[in-house]
Design an enzyme around this catalytic site. Structure first.
Site, PDB file in Angstrom:
ATOM      1  N   ARG A   1       0.814  -1.223   0.000  1.00  0.00           N
ATOM      2  CA  ARG A   1       0.000   0.000   0.000  1.00  0.00           C
ATOM      3  C   ARG A   1       0.848   1.273   0.000  1.00  0.00           C
ATOM      4  O   ARG A   1       0.463   2.276  -0.601  1.00  0.00           O
ATOM      5  CB  ARG A   1      -0.897   0.011   1.243  1.00  0.00           C
ATOM      6  CG  ARG A   1      -2.188  -0.724   1.072  1.00  0.00           C
ATOM      7  CD  ARG A   1      -3.019  -0.600   2.351  1.00  0.00           C
ATOM      8  NE  ARG A   1      -4.427  -0.832   2.099  1.00  0.00           N
ATOM      9  CZ  ARG A   1      -4.967  -2.011   1.811  1.00  0.00           C
ATOM     10  NH1 ARG A   1      -4.203  -3.064   1.693  1.00  0.00           N
ATOM     11  NH2 ARG A   1      -6.264  -2.125   1.620  1.00  0.00           N
TER      12      ARG A   1
ATOM     13  N   HIS B   1      -1.404  -8.491  -8.927  1.00  0.00           N
ATOM     14  CA  HIS B   1      -2.296  -8.552  -7.751  1.00  0.00           C
ATOM     15  C   HIS B   1      -3.655  -7.948  -8.116  1.00  0.00           C
ATOM     16  O   HIS B   1      -3.721  -6.985  -8.891  1.00  0.00           O
ATOM     17  CB  HIS B   1      -1.632  -7.750  -6.624  1.00  0.00           C
ATOM     18  CG  HIS B   1      -2.212  -8.006  -5.258  1.00  0.00           C
ATOM     19  ND1 HIS B   1      -3.454  -7.560  -4.887  1.00  0.00           N
ATOM     20  CD2 HIS B   1      -1.713  -8.665  -4.193  1.00  0.00           C
ATOM     21  CE1 HIS B   1      -3.695  -7.931  -3.633  1.00  0.00           C
ATOM     22  NE2 HIS B   1      -2.653  -8.604  -3.192  1.00  0.00           N
TER      23      HIS B   1
END
Ligand code: UD1
Ligand code: UDP
Length: 376
Positions: A217, A247
């Protein structure tokens, strides 16, 4: 008979808990082992459940597209709390540093049920990197009663923070147990071998192959784009190809597909099942990743890894010599990758087989400690 409830929600938690569940289920007269999946991940979790033949007793199905950390944390506490009231386990087992793990640990604490933490004690030393994982795992260390540390370094981190050393057990990392089991299956299952060869027949044996993953993140936005620019630059050499299982997080999908889509020698593929990913790691010349688990698996497979992060909570792989922290800067990544591509001595030194994360017996040790600690 003690009832143990495993709560997990993402791909790496499932991979790393599968061998522990398997080990505990060998003693059905001692342990009643139940599984609650939160569904923090959906497709990526299902791939692992299928491979290891794990059937959840409860599936909370919480994943939402582009979920926030507050969505996951809030829903996992509420819903796991309900499951704990109904199931009344003697112990909750969580793994690693995800929001599922910390929220399930919190629900257990409020229900006055003990928690065991698998892969305890990893620390980068920076609360914002990886974010939110560094603080997640610190919180779990405060909540948990049993701490299964993969290495001596991890144990030292815990005792330095004041965790009772009598409750910290150095076991090795269960990822090596999972990896060994999967490799064994790959070497003995002819149909599986044929399937893997067929699935990746698009790879060109004459080219060097770099395997890439990324999902942290703290890299969303500019850093992910910089990594992609570096990868594009590396494939200007026409003897290099890249395989990148992207992802499913939309914050990863969007930049990766917009910058790297359409290039002949960059294969953007869906996340692959665990044996396929192991096959790709083995087949690769080296790996570029920000994944925690991949940093642990690569030394065991004798692969070099460039880590696209500023820091790591897994210094053992760096010390062993397989792993180098290169950050997310375009020039640094290109320079380090070209060194590996062009200097056989550097590549050979970083590609030795080493075992800094254990001997594949971590799950057996965890089962034994739980057997003794829970008084059976
Ligand atoms: C999570 C963990 C991270 C772990 C990583 C492993 C947290 C805060 N993050 O990050 O520690 O390293 O998993 O991969 O716990 N999605 C799907 N299908 C899936 C999985 C994800 O569509 O099977 C998409 C959804 O839009 C979802 C988004 O990805 O909202 C983000 O998933 P999330 O679990 O919140 O974060 P990860 O980046 O996967
Ligand atoms: N992995 C997989 N399929 C993929 C990419 C990774 O099975 O397409 C495996 C990998 O071998 C490792 C784990 O997933 O065991 C790592 O997951 P991830 O990078 O998502 O999470 P992290 O380890 O960073 O928490």
């Amino acid at each position: 008979m003690k009832r143990l409830l495993f709560v997990f929600g993402t791909r790496p938690e499932a991979i790393k808990l599968a061998p522990v569940i398997d080990e505990l289920r060998r003693e059905p007269s001692l342990f009643d082992v139940r599984i609650c999946t939160t569904g923090q991940h959906r497709e990526m979790l299902d791939q692992v459940l299928q491979l290891f033949d794990l059937k959840p007793d409860v599936d909370l199905q919480l994943m939402k597209a582009n979920q926030t950390l507050v969505d996951i944390a809030g829903n996992v506490i509420l819903e796991t709390g309900r499951v704990l009231r109904e199931m009344q386990p003697d112990l909750v087992v969580v793994q690693g540093d995800t929001t599922t793990a910390v929220a399930a640990g919190m629900a257990a604490f409020y229900a006055n049920i003990d928690t065991a933490h698998v892969e305890a004690g990893l620390r980068s030393g920076d609360d914002r990197a990886p974010w939110p994982e560094e603080v997640n795992r610190k919180m779990i260390s405060v909540l948990a009663r049993y701490h299964f540390a993969p290495t001596e370094d991890a144990k030292a981190n815990l005792t330095r923070e004041g965790t009772d050393p009598a409750r910290v057990f150095v076991t090795g990392n269960t990822v090596i147990d999972a990896l060994q089991r999967a490799v064994l299956r790959m070497s003995s299952d002819v149909v599986l071998k044929e399937r893997l060869a067929r699935d990746f027949s698009f790879l060109d044996a004459k080219r060097r192959m770099i395997l890439v993953t990324g999902h942290r993140r703290e890299s969303f936005g500019g850093p992910i784009r910089d990594v992609c620019e570096a990868l594009a630059e590396l494939t200007l050499d026409d003897d290099v190809e890249i395989v990148y299982p992207v992802h499913l997080n939309p914050n990863v999908q969007q930049p990766v597909r917009s910058i790297l889509g359409g290039s002949d020698r960059i294969h953007l593929i869906e996340p692959v099942d665990y044996v396929s990913f192991i096959h790709l790691m083995m087949r690769s010349d080296f790996i570029v990743t920000d994944s925690g688990g991949v940093q642990e698996e690569a030394p065991y497979l004798g692969k070099a890894v460039l880590v696209t992060r500023g820091t790591t909570e897994r210094p053992e792989g760096v010390r062993a010599g397989n792993v180098k922290i290169v950050g997310t800067g375009r020039e640094d990544i290109v320079t380090e990758a070209r060194l590996l591509l062009r200097d056989p001595a550097v590549r050979a030194e970083m590609s030795q087989q080493r075992n800094p994360y254990g001997d594949g017996q971590a799950s057996r040790r965890i089962a034994e400690i739980l057997r003794l600690s829970l008084g059976n």
